[in-house]
Design a protein around this motif. Sequence first.
Motif, PDB file in Angstrom:
ATOM      1  N   GLY A 116      87.784  56.880  31.561  1.00 38.20           N
ATOM      2  CA  GLY A 116      88.670  56.529  32.546  1.00 38.20           C
ATOM      3  C   GLY A 116      89.140  57.528  33.442  1.00 38.20           C
ATOM      4  O   GLY A 116      88.996  58.894  33.278  1.00 38.20           O
ATOM      5  N   ALA A 117      89.983  57.467  34.444  1.00 35.02           N
ATOM      6  CA  ALA A 117      90.429  58.235  35.399  1.00 35.02           C
ATOM      7  C   ALA A 117      91.500  59.161  34.441  1.00 35.02           C
ATOM      8  O   ALA A 117      91.527  60.405  34.810  1.00 35.02           O
ATOM      9  N   THR A 118      92.351  58.692  33.650  1.00 32.63           N
ATOM     10  CA  THR A 118      93.269  59.573  32.717  1.00 32.63           C
ATOM     11  C   THR A 118      92.491  60.576  32.175  1.00 32.63           C
ATOM     12  O   THR A 118      92.892  61.716  32.162  1.00 32.63           O
ATOM     13  N   MET A 147      99.225  62.037  35.489  1.00 32.32           N
ATOM     14  CA  MET A 147      99.015  63.544  36.074  1.00 32.32           C
ATOM     15  C   MET A 147     100.124  64.489  36.228  1.00 32.32           C
ATOM     16  O   MET A 147      99.850  65.615  36.345  1.00 32.32           O
ATOM     17  N   THR A 196      96.526  62.116  45.517  1.00 31.23           N
ATOM     18  CA  THR A 196      96.092  60.710  44.945  1.00 31.23           C
ATOM     19  C   THR A 196      95.384  60.037  46.105  1.00 31.23           C
ATOM     20  O   THR A 196      96.058  60.061  47.004  1.00 31.23           O
ATOM     21  N   ILE A 198      93.971  57.003  47.032  1.00 31.32           N
ATOM     22  CA  ILE A 198      94.940  55.557  47.210  1.00 31.32           C
ATOM     23  C   ILE A 198      96.129  55.804  46.384  1.00 31.32           C
ATOM     24  O   ILE A 198      95.782  55.574  45.176  1.00 31.32           O
ATOM     25  N   HIS A 200      99.116  54.317  43.938  1.00 30.08           N
ATOM     26  CA  HIS A 200      99.192  53.199  43.087  1.00 30.08           C
ATOM     27  C   HIS A 200     100.547  52.449  43.409  1.00 30.08           C
ATOM     28  O   HIS A 200     100.676  51.512  42.813  1.00 30.08           O
ATOM     29  N   ASP A 225      92.429  62.388  42.654  1.00 29.96           N
ATOM     30  CA  ASP A 225      92.491  61.333  41.646  1.00 29.96           C
ATOM     31  C   ASP A 225      92.086  60.209  42.709  1.00 29.96           C
ATOM     32  O   ASP A 225      92.954  59.776  43.568  1.00 29.96           O
ATOM     33  N   ALA A 227      91.283  57.251  41.369  1.00 22.51           N
ATOM     34  CA  ALA A 227      91.283  56.020  40.418  1.00 22.51           C
ATOM     35  C   ALA A 227      91.304  54.822  41.098  1.00 22.51           C
ATOM     36  O   ALA A 227      90.549  53.601  40.938  1.00 22.51           O
ATOM     37  N   GLN A 228      91.938  54.642  42.242  1.00 24.62           N
ATOM     38  CA  GLN A 228      92.229  53.407  43.146  1.00 24.62           C
ATOM     39  C   GLN A 228      91.149  53.315  44.339  1.00 24.62           C
ATOM     40  O   GLN A 228      91.192  52.334  45.050  1.00 24.62           O
ATOM     41  N   HIS A 250      86.590  51.061  36.015  1.00 21.37           N
ATOM     42  CA  HIS A 250      87.166  49.482  35.596  1.00 21.37           C
ATOM     43  C   HIS A 250      88.237  49.045  36.626  1.00 21.37           C
ATOM     44  O   HIS A 250      88.586  48.132  36.247  1.00 21.37           O
ATOM     45  N   LYS A 251      88.332  49.735  37.580  1.00 23.45           N
ATOM     46  CA  LYS A 251      89.131  49.102  38.735  1.00 23.45           C
ATOM     47  C   LYS A 251      88.064  48.485  39.670  1.00 23.45           C
ATOM     48  O   LYS A 251      88.108  47.408  39.637  1.00 23.45           O
TER      49      LYS A 251
END
Length: 421
Positions: A116-118, A147, A196, A198, A200, A225, A227-228, A250-251
């Motif tokens: 995952g992103a983390t 982060m 980042t 997008i 969160h 990042d 992730a979003q 997974h998002k």
Amino acid sequence: MDGFQAGRRRLLGAAAGVTALGASGVSLAAPSTAADWEAVARSYDIAGDFVNLENAYYGIMARPVAEDFKRNIDYLNRYNSMYLRRQFDRAGMEQLRALLAAHTGVAAEELAITRGATESLQNLICNYRLLRRGDTIMYANLDYDAMQYAMNDLAQRNGARVALVKMPEPVNRQAAIDVYEQAMLANPRTRLLLLTHINHRTGFVLPVAEIVKLAKARHIDVIVDVAQSWGQLDYKLPDLGADFIGANLHKWVGAPLGTGFLYIRKERLADIGVERGDEDYPASDIRSRVHSGTVNAAALMTIPAALKLHDDIGVANRGRRLRELRDHWVRQVRGLDGIQVLTPDEAGSYGAVTSFRLRGHTTFEQNVALSNRLFEQYRLFTVARKGPVGGACIRVTPGLFTRESDLEQLVLALKELSRTG
Ligand SMILES: Cc1ncc(COP(=O)(O)O)c(C=O)c1O
């Protein structure tokens, strides 16, 4: 069929469920009409006793993907380590990297699979090798907590300073560029910047490519990042211009939980150290930058099905639909006296995620209470977030299964709450 073929079929035949769905009369290819989107919505098996507007945590799998995941769990349970050792650990993982390379627009040798992103971003941040005593590293108040912790840890271990960028509120594209540029000017020893894509907390889409350009001109490295944004916005990794990127699947791609990847531009591999002294792969191989141990292989085996469905709908179509849903409620509440919408309407500056607060409700506790009230009184599930300079807020995130009627319920609730507080 020998085991290898069976395994290959499991991995590559993952789109079977998608085909079956198409055959049952639901066309997910390039949906554009309201009827098409209703068909997409019906391809998600969601709970009907509440309205889920908290889809930025992780993405519900569409039914064909969920079915493929279940088949992969069963298959793996039968074939166990024979399948993993003889096929998946090597050929299977390589097929996945090749598939992701085609999607991301970079070389497979520049990608490593993570949980995952983390994990992706922690590995990039914590193993960044070019920091020297007295250097500065920079991140923003709105970046993801884990982060920020990793950046603080990196600074501490290397005797570096941390410069905190405070994102203004309200914000827009130019204001964001300006605040980063000023921060770089004020901190001339900055070596590393975290962005980042997008956010969160507020849903704001940072103009990453422009900020990376400013940073590169000052020899500042950037870790992004996504992730979003990966799977939600229509772009390829090189478009961002950054050398280091962390993502999950997974998002917004809708793969099972525990799937992601990191990217390091080929020429920069040596600037990120190997993960915890990994010796499984040579230091010249990006796979030495991740060492996850025994992973959820059934989740990884389902990535092709998720990407297939993702492609069938089309990332640009997805993004457009999510913005349309977001606009549906924001348009009706932005003018209300008691409501502050934190996310701008400027084209390119928002996606599905948008945050608001009731005027004067700035503490986290007030927003947790409001989120609870939205759930208990209106069956609307949202989440409270803290961190913006103006105070905490409520994050609202529709998914592809959200209907306009769900959002009408939110509008009704916000109209009532803005009157009564
Ligand atoms: C901006 C941002 N970064 C990183 C993460 C962590 O992602 P993951 O769940 O893939 O570890 C999240 C998850 O919510 C996020 O929103």
